[in-house]
Design an enzyme around this catalytic site. Structure first.
Site, short mmCIF file in Angstrom:
data_model
loop_
_atom_site.label_atom_id
_atom_site.label_comp_id
_atom_site.label_asym_id
_atom_site.label_seq_id
_atom_site.Cartn_x
_atom_site.Cartn_y
_atom_site.Cartn_z
N LYS A 118 -6.70 -5.82 43.97
CA LYS A 118 -8.06 -5.61 43.48
C LYS A 118 -8.28 -6.31 42.13
O LYS A 118 -7.31 -6.74 41.49
CB LYS A 118 -8.32 -4.10 43.37
N TYR A 125 -16.16 -1.46 53.32
CA TYR A 125 -16.14 -0.04 52.92
C TYR A 125 -17.23 0.77 53.62
O TYR A 125 -17.70 1.78 53.06
CB TYR A 125 -16.27 0.07 51.40
N ASN A 181 -7.39 1.28 41.19
CA ASN A 181 -6.06 1.66 41.72
C ASN A 181 -5.32 0.48 42.35
O ASN A 181 -4.47 0.67 43.23
CB ASN A 181 -6.20 2.85 42.67
N HIS A 188 -5.50 -2.43 47.91
CA HIS A 188 -6.03 -1.88 49.16
C HIS A 188 -5.09 -2.24 50.29
O HIS A 188 -4.57 -3.36 50.34
CB HIS A 188 -7.42 -2.48 49.47
N GLU A 232 -10.44 -5.18 59.57
CA GLU A 232 -10.52 -5.74 58.21
C GLU A 232 -10.02 -7.19 58.16
O GLU A 232 -10.58 -8.02 57.44
CB GLU A 232 -9.74 -4.85 57.25
P1 DAT Z 1 -7.54 4.27 49.92
O1 DAT Z 1 -7.88 3.07 49.05
O2 DAT Z 1 -6.29 4.95 49.44
O3 DAT Z 1 -7.55 3.96 51.38
P2 DAT Z 1 -10.10 5.56 50.36
O4 DAT Z 1 -10.26 4.69 51.55
O5 DAT Z 1 -10.30 7.03 50.56
O6 DAT Z 1 -8.69 5.34 49.65
O7 DAT Z 1 -11.14 5.11 49.22
C1 DAT Z 1 -11.38 3.75 48.98
C2 DAT Z 1 -11.40 3.53 47.49
O8 DAT Z 1 -12.49 4.24 46.92
C3 DAT Z 1 -10.17 4.05 46.75
O9 DAT Z 1 -9.13 3.11 46.75
C4 DAT Z 1 -10.72 4.30 45.38
C5 DAT Z 1 -12.14 4.76 45.64
N1 DAT Z 1 -12.21 6.23 45.70
C6 DAT Z 1 -11.82 7.04 46.70
N2 DAT Z 1 -12.04 8.32 46.42
C7 DAT Z 1 -12.60 8.34 45.19
C8 DAT Z 1 -13.08 9.36 44.32
N3 DAT Z 1 -13.02 10.65 44.68
N4 DAT Z 1 -13.59 9.00 43.12
C9 DAT Z 1 -13.67 7.69 42.75
N5 DAT Z 1 -13.24 6.68 43.54
C10 DAT Z 1 -12.71 6.99 44.73
MG MG Z 2 -9.08 3.45 52.66
#
Ligand code: DAT
Ligand code: MG
Length: 138
Positions: free
Chosen positions: A9, A49, A113, A116, A127
């Site tokens: 990222k 997303y 974070n 991805h 994807e």
């Molecule tokens: P991952 O990236 O572990 O697959 P995800 O698909 O649930 O997680 O979410 C996509 C991204 O969105 C994640 O990397 C960071 C952001 N995100 C997820 N939950 C969040 C939250 N509660 N607050 C802020 N950002 C969040």
């Molecule tokens: Mg995810």
């Protein structure tokens, strides 16, 4: 061989951690089959997303993901490459991610974070097709 999508990222690019992250996957035994540094536009982020559209964090997520270049890559391994990558990434919130994982070792913020990885074989196919539509998929 099995393939999955990885994105280092914009925070990883800004912090100079792309080599560290991709190096971990390479040392694990995954191979890079495609990679490009790209600034992701809103259209591609909305497709990528789609499952998160409408959530409270969505605006912050897409603003962050588009704020500068990201390294998008396809990696492959003998089986379940997506699962190998997910284990090495760690939990979504770096504060909960185990030491030894990428997020656990390098992150402190849930939005920023670092990495991805596709969350299933189906997500990986979807994807990879979004980011590398011309890549042959077996
Ligand atoms: P991952 O990236 O572990 O697959 P995800 O698909 O649930 O997680 O979410 C996509 C991204 O969105 C994640 O990397 C960071 C952001 N995100 C997820 N939950 C969040 C939250 N509660 N607050 C802020 N950002 C969040
Ligand atoms: Mg995810």
């Amino acid at each position: 061989m099995d393939r999955t999508l990885v994105i280092c990222k914009p925070d990883a690019v800004e912090r100079g951690l792309v080599g560290e992250i991709i190096g971990r996957f390479e040392r694990k035994g995954l191979r890079i089959v495609a990679a490009e540094l790209r600034t992701l536009d809103r259209g591609v982020l909305d497709r990528h997303y789609a499952e998160h559209a409408g959530k409270g964090f969505y605006g912050e997520l897409v603003a962050f993901m588009g704020r500068g270049p990201a390294l998008v890559a396809v990696v492959e391994g003998p089986e379940d490459a997506w699962s190998v990558v997910r284990h090495m990434m760690g939990a979504t919130d770096p504060m909960n991610a185990a030491a030894g994982t990428i997020r656990g070792d390098f992150g402190t913020m849930v939005t920023e974070n670092l990495v991805h990885g596709s969350d299933s074989a189906e997500s990986a196919r979807r994807e990879v097709a979004i980011f590398f539509p011309d890549l042959h998929q077996e």
